[in-house]
Design a protein around this motif. Structure first.
Motif, PDB file in Angstrom:
ATOM      1  N   SER A 126       0.856  -1.189   0.000  1.00  0.00           N
ATOM      2  CA  SER A 126       0.000   0.000   0.000  1.00  0.00           C
ATOM      3  C   SER A 126       0.891   1.236   0.000  1.00  0.00           C
ATOM      4  CB  SER A 126      -0.902   0.025   1.231  1.00  0.00           C
ATOM      5  OG  SER A 126      -1.559   1.277   1.360  1.00  0.00           O
ATOM      6  N   ASN A 127       0.476   2.268  -0.720  1.00  0.00           N
ATOM      7  CA  ASN A 127       1.209   3.531  -0.607  1.00  0.00           C
ATOM      8  C   ASN A 127       0.298   4.643  -0.087  1.00  0.00           C
ATOM      9  OD1 ASN A 127      -0.224   4.005  -3.081  1.00  0.00           O
ATOM     10  ND2 ASN A 127       1.357   5.425  -3.742  1.00  0.00           N
ATOM     11  N   GLU A 128      -0.712   4.239   0.670  1.00  0.00           N
ATOM     12  CA  GLU A 128      -1.581   5.194   1.364  1.00  0.00           C
ATOM     13  C   GLU A 128      -0.772   5.952   2.413  1.00  0.00           C
ATOM     14  OE1 GLU A 128      -4.675   5.974   0.894  1.00  0.00           O
ATOM     15  OE2 GLU A 128      -5.422   4.396  -0.461  1.00  0.00           O
ATOM     16  N   ALA A 129      -1.043   7.254   2.532  1.00  0.00           N
ATOM     17  CA  ALA A 129      -0.340   8.079   3.508  1.00  0.00           C
ATOM     18  C   ALA A 129      -0.591   7.593   4.932  1.00  0.00           C
ATOM     19  CB  ALA A 129      -0.778   9.533   3.361  1.00  0.00           C
ATOM     20  N   SER A 130      -1.759   7.005   5.171  1.00  0.00           N
ATOM     21  CA  SER A 130      -2.081   6.517   6.516  1.00  0.00           C
ATOM     22  C   SER A 130      -1.173   5.369   6.943  1.00  0.00           C
ATOM     23  CB  SER A 130      -3.546   6.066   6.569  1.00  0.00           C
ATOM     24  OG  SER A 130      -3.794   5.044   5.603  1.00  0.00           O
ATOM     25  N   HIS A 131      -0.542   4.709   5.969  1.00  0.00           N
ATOM     26  CA  HIS A 131       0.377   3.616   6.268  1.00  0.00           C
ATOM     27  C   HIS A 131       1.841   4.046   6.164  1.00  0.00           C
ATOM     28  CE1 HIS A 131      -3.148   1.019   4.740  1.00  0.00           C
ATOM     29  NE2 HIS A 131      -3.213   1.115   6.053  1.00  0.00           N
ATOM     30  N   GLY A 132       2.056   5.335   5.860  1.00  0.00           N
ATOM     31  CA  GLY A 132       3.410   5.841   5.718  1.00  0.00           C
ATOM     32  C   GLY A 132       3.900   5.919   4.292  1.00  0.00           C
ATOM     33  N   GLY A 133       3.076   5.517   3.341  1.00  0.00           N
ATOM     34  CA  GLY A 133       3.479   5.588   1.941  1.00  0.00           C
ATOM     35  C   GLY A 133       3.344   6.996   1.382  1.00  0.00           C
ATOM     36  N   TRP A 134       3.913   7.222   0.235  1.00  0.00           N
ATOM     37  CA  TRP A 134       3.807   8.523  -0.423  1.00  0.00           C
ATOM     38  C   TRP A 134       3.941   8.367  -1.929  1.00  0.00           C
ATOM     39  CZ3 TRP A 134       8.381   9.150  -2.938  1.00  0.00           C
ATOM     40  CH2 TRP A 134       9.549   8.637  -2.345  1.00  0.00           C
ATOM     41  N   SER A 135       3.538   9.408  -2.646  1.00  0.00           N
ATOM     42  CA  SER A 135       3.554   9.366  -4.103  1.00  0.00           C
ATOM     43  C   SER A 135       3.767  10.770  -4.640  1.00  0.00           C
ATOM     44  CB  SER A 135       2.232   8.792  -4.627  1.00  0.00           C
ATOM     45  OG  SER A 135       2.259   8.686  -6.027  1.00  0.00           O
ATOM     46  N   THR A 136       4.742  10.929  -5.528  1.00  0.00           N
ATOM     47  CA  THR A 136       5.072  12.223  -6.131  1.00  0.00           C
ATOM     48  C   THR A 136       5.207  12.055  -7.638  1.00  0.00           C
ATOM     49  OG1 THR A 136       6.243  12.956  -4.150  1.00  0.00           O
ATOM     50  CG2 THR A 136       6.727  14.127  -6.188  1.00  0.00           C
ATOM     51  N   THR A 137       4.649  13.013  -8.376  1.00  0.00           N
ATOM     52  CA  THR A 137       4.729  12.997  -9.832  1.00  0.00           C
ATOM     53  C   THR A 137       5.436  14.251 -10.320  1.00  0.00           C
ATOM     54  OG1 THR A 137       2.681  11.719 -10.049  1.00  0.00           O
ATOM     55  CG2 THR A 137       3.406  12.951 -11.983  1.00  0.00           C
ATOM     56  N   CYS A 138       6.390  14.081 -11.242  1.00  0.00           N
ATOM     57  CA  CYS A 138       7.106  15.203 -11.850  1.00  0.00           C
ATOM     58  C   CYS A 138       6.902  15.161 -13.359  1.00  0.00           C
ATOM     59  CB  CYS A 138       8.598  15.139 -11.533  1.00  0.00           C
ATOM     60  SG  CYS A 138       8.986  15.113  -9.757  1.00  0.00           S
ATOM     61  N   ASN A 139       6.575  16.305 -13.945  1.00  0.00           N
ATOM     62  CA  ASN A 139       6.407  16.345 -15.403  1.00  0.00           C
ATOM     63  C   ASN A 139       7.754  16.567 -16.087  1.00  0.00           C
ATOM     64  OD1 ASN A 139       6.982  19.093 -15.146  1.00  0.00           O
ATOM     65  ND2 ASN A 139       4.830  19.704 -15.238  1.00  0.00           N
ATOM     66  N   GLY A 140       7.739  16.619 -17.409  1.00  0.00           N
ATOM     67  CA  GLY A 140       8.982  16.753 -18.149  1.00  0.00           C
ATOM     68  C   GLY A 140       9.729  18.038 -17.866  1.00  0.00           C
ATOM     69  N   ALA A 141       9.014  19.072 -17.430  1.00  0.00           N
ATOM     70  CA  ALA A 141       9.653  20.346 -17.113  1.00  0.00           C
ATOM     71  C   ALA A 141      10.305  20.335 -15.734  1.00  0.00           C
ATOM     72  CB  ALA A 141       8.638  21.479 -17.199  1.00  0.00           C
ATOM     73  N   GLY A 142      10.090  19.256 -14.948  1.00  0.00           N
ATOM     74  CA  GLY A 142      10.702  19.151 -13.633  1.00  0.00           C
ATOM     75  C   GLY A 142       9.830  19.634 -12.496  1.00  0.00           C
ATOM     76  N   THR A 143       8.588  20.004 -12.790  1.00  0.00           N
ATOM     77  CA  THR A 143       7.660  20.436 -11.746  1.00  0.00           C
ATOM     78  C   THR A 143       7.047  19.215 -11.072  1.00  0.00           C
ATOM     79  OG1 THR A 143       7.138  22.440 -12.996  1.00  0.00           O
ATOM     80  CG2 THR A 143       5.610  21.804 -11.239  1.00  0.00           C
ATOM     81  N   CYS A 144       7.165  19.145  -9.740  1.00  0.00           N
ATOM     82  CA  CYS A 144       6.699  17.970  -8.999  1.00  0.00           C
ATOM     83  C   CYS A 144       5.532  18.324  -8.091  1.00  0.00           C
ATOM     84  CB  CYS A 144       7.839  17.388  -8.154  1.00  0.00           C
ATOM     85  SG  CYS A 144       9.279  16.875  -9.115  1.00  0.00           S
ATOM     86  N   THR A 145       4.595  17.418  -7.975  1.00  0.00           N
ATOM     87  CA  THR A 145       3.434  17.592  -7.109  1.00  0.00           C
ATOM     88  C   THR A 145       3.134  16.281  -6.412  1.00  0.00           C
ATOM     89  OG1 THR A 145       1.928  17.050  -8.928  1.00  0.00           O
ATOM     90  CG2 THR A 145       2.415  19.385  -8.567  1.00  0.00           C
ATOM     91  N   ASP A 146       2.460  16.388  -5.259  1.00  0.00           N
ATOM     92  CA  ASP A 146       1.988  15.181  -4.598  1.00  0.00           C
ATOM     93  C   ASP A 146       0.918  14.533  -5.469  1.00  0.00           C
ATOM     94  OD1 ASP A 146       3.623  15.242  -2.445  1.00  0.00           O
ATOM     95  OD2 ASP A 146       2.206  16.193  -1.096  1.00  0.00           O
ATOM     96  N   ALA A 147       0.979  13.232  -5.587  1.00  0.00           N
ATOM     97  CA  ALA A 147       0.000  12.501  -6.393  1.00  0.00           C
ATOM     98  C   ALA A 147      -0.875  11.661  -5.480  1.00  0.00           C
ATOM     99  CB  ALA A 147       0.700  11.617  -7.420  1.00  0.00           C
ATOM    100  N   ALA A 148      -2.044  11.357  -5.969  1.00  0.00           N
ATOM    101  CA  ALA A 148      -2.943  10.503  -5.204  1.00  0.00           C
ATOM    102  C   ALA A 148      -2.342   9.109  -5.078  1.00  0.00           C
ATOM    103  CB  ALA A 148      -4.304  10.440  -5.886  1.00  0.00           C
ATOM    104  N   ALA A 149      -2.685   8.447  -4.003  1.00  0.00           N
ATOM    105  CA  ALA A 149      -2.197   7.078  -3.804  1.00  0.00           C
ATOM    106  C   ALA A 149      -2.709   6.177  -4.908  1.00  0.00           C
ATOM    107  CB  ALA A 149      -2.647   6.561  -2.445  1.00  0.00           C
TER     108      ALA A 149
END
Length: 210
Positions: A126-149
């Motif tokens: 699981s990568n749910e935040a409640s379990h300590g997981g996390w998810s980040t997405t970066c586009n080709g320009a290098g801009t990163c945002t938190d992504a949904a689990a």
């Protein structure tokens, strides 16, 4: 030999030479386009597999870097030049993908999956935040945002062990044919979104969100 006997022979030889030249011209007209096509197709396939290889190498490099983190990486804000900031990987991805134009159609998804045994049975990823997981997405320009689990773990994930964690890096690149026109290449595959996934266990810490 009498000139009267040589004259028909010369005529036949001239006809034979003209005939052979005509046959050679027809053969060239048939074979040359096929040869040119095979040369172009060979170059195109080389370029395609080159991009696939670069994408695999870049994803592996990013996954290895995250796995080497001594603590949970900072994923919000910057600076995107510090090794402990996850956006740094989004910023350097363009260089790792060189000479591919990663800024156009590139994407990097970085996730931490945690073995969740709260269900009472065998642990599941699981990568749910409640379990300590996390998810980040970066586009080709290098801009990163938190992504949904992610609703499900990627295929070929290693089997989870109790208290286990794994870094998952997915790199994507939109591929356009280099030589053969897109309309023609469509019959052979056309433009395609390439994707590769790398799994890496953290080396020093579990990298869970606090």
């Amino acid at each position: 030999m009498s000139p009267d006997l040589l004259s028909p022979l010369r005529t036949r030889m001239r006809r034979l030479i003209r005939h052979q030249r005509g046959v050679a011209g027809i053969e060239a007209a048939l074979i040359l386009p096929i040869m040119v096509f095979f040369i172009m197709a060979t170059v195109e396939l080389y370029q395609y597999f080159r991009v696939v290889s670069i994408l695999d190498r870049a994803a592996f490099t990013v996954a290895d870097g995250i796995a080497m983190q001594a603590k949970t990486p900072d994923r919000i804000g910057g600076p995107c030049t510090a090794p402990n900031h996850i956006c740094t990987y989004g910023a350097i991805m363009g260089k790792l993908m060189s000479p591919v134009d990663y800024a156009q159609g590139g994407q990097l998804i970085m996730r931490l999956y945690v073995a969740d045994g709260s269900g009472g049975g065998a642990p599941v990823w699981s990568n749910e935040a409640s379990h300590g997981g996390w998810s980040t997405t970066c586009n080709g320009a290098g801009t990163c945002t938190d992504a949904a689990a992610s609703a499900s773990s990627p295929d070929s994930m290693p089997p989870p062990q109790p208290n286990d964690t794994v870094v998952v890096v997915q790199a994507r690149q939109h591929y356009e044919p280099f030589i053969i026109s897109s309309k023609f290449w469509t019959a052979l595959g056309g433009s395609v979104d390439l994707s590769t996934t790398v799994f890496y266990r953290p080396r020093f810490d579990d990298l869970k969100e606090p």
